[in-house]
Enzyme design. Sequence first.
Site: not given
Ligand code: IPE
Ligand code: IPE
Ligand code: MG
Length: 239
Positions: A18, A66
């Site tokens: 994340d 997602n």
């Molecule tokens: C969790 O991260 C999913 C992945 C890392 C693929 P998100 O960024 O989507 O999760 P939330 O929205 O903060 O819970």
């Molecule tokens: C994790 O990084 C990757 C996926 C969920 C695919 P994020 O895209 O959630 O990054 P933040 O949380 O917006 O910084």
């Molecule tokens: Mg995220």
Amino acid sequence: MNEATANKPPRHVAIIMDGNGRWAKQRGLPRIEGHRAGADSVRAVVRACRESGVQYLTLFAFSTENWVRPQDEVNGLMTLLLTFLRSRERELHENEVRLRTIGDLSALPGAVRRELDRVIESTRPHGRGQLILALNYGGRAELVRAARGIAREARAGVLDPEAITEASISGHLDLPDVPDPDLLIRTSGEQRLSNFLLWQLSYAEFLFTPVLWPDFREKEFHEAIAEFERRKRRFGDVK
Ligand code: IPE
Ligand code: IPE
Ligand code: MG
């Protein structure tokens, strides 16, 4: 027991990767650049697993939630996945790593599915390590799939409902032969599961780090393993 080495290295590490978006934002870059830098962290962590003797690495790459992101980000992530599969296949072979997935692949674009199928098939004989990508994955959706499988067997008369055990549920998950993770890492400071591996994480050690995923490389991984080794796992006992 020596406190400094309470545990052996984990056999299975699961990671919620994340913070890609925030990493990009801090640099004034589009979010997709964060995902691209994150793909380099994947490569680094796969390498670090080999060095630390971690046999299974499960990476949360795309959740069932997602899909609500802007269409261009979803498309960008799918394209990056294709690029990753094509550019890293040779490395998987060289290191004898088997690629596998959890999640419902049927909703992924055809080109991604075909490339996944191909690399999964070509790396099938490898036994040194397993890289498991969680794609269109949600822990609840996986438990629903397991419940359906069990119900089908009960309806067919091959399974007595009274004989259902924890092992029956584990046995109907997406990869029933993979041991539960010993260590869960989530980067970027968030402290939640976001629907990841709900059943399998019941006794994992959790490690939350503020480091954003694109900055999480070999050094950070080895530090996480060292922290795991210092933890005291009791499994309900009094030791
Ligand atoms: C969790 O991260 C999913 C992945 C890392 C693929 P998100 O960024 O989507 O999760 P939330 O929205 O903060 O819970
Ligand atoms: C994790 O990084 C990757 C996926 C969920 C695919 P994020 O895209 O959630 O990054 P933040 O949380 O917006 O910084
Ligand atoms: Mg995220």
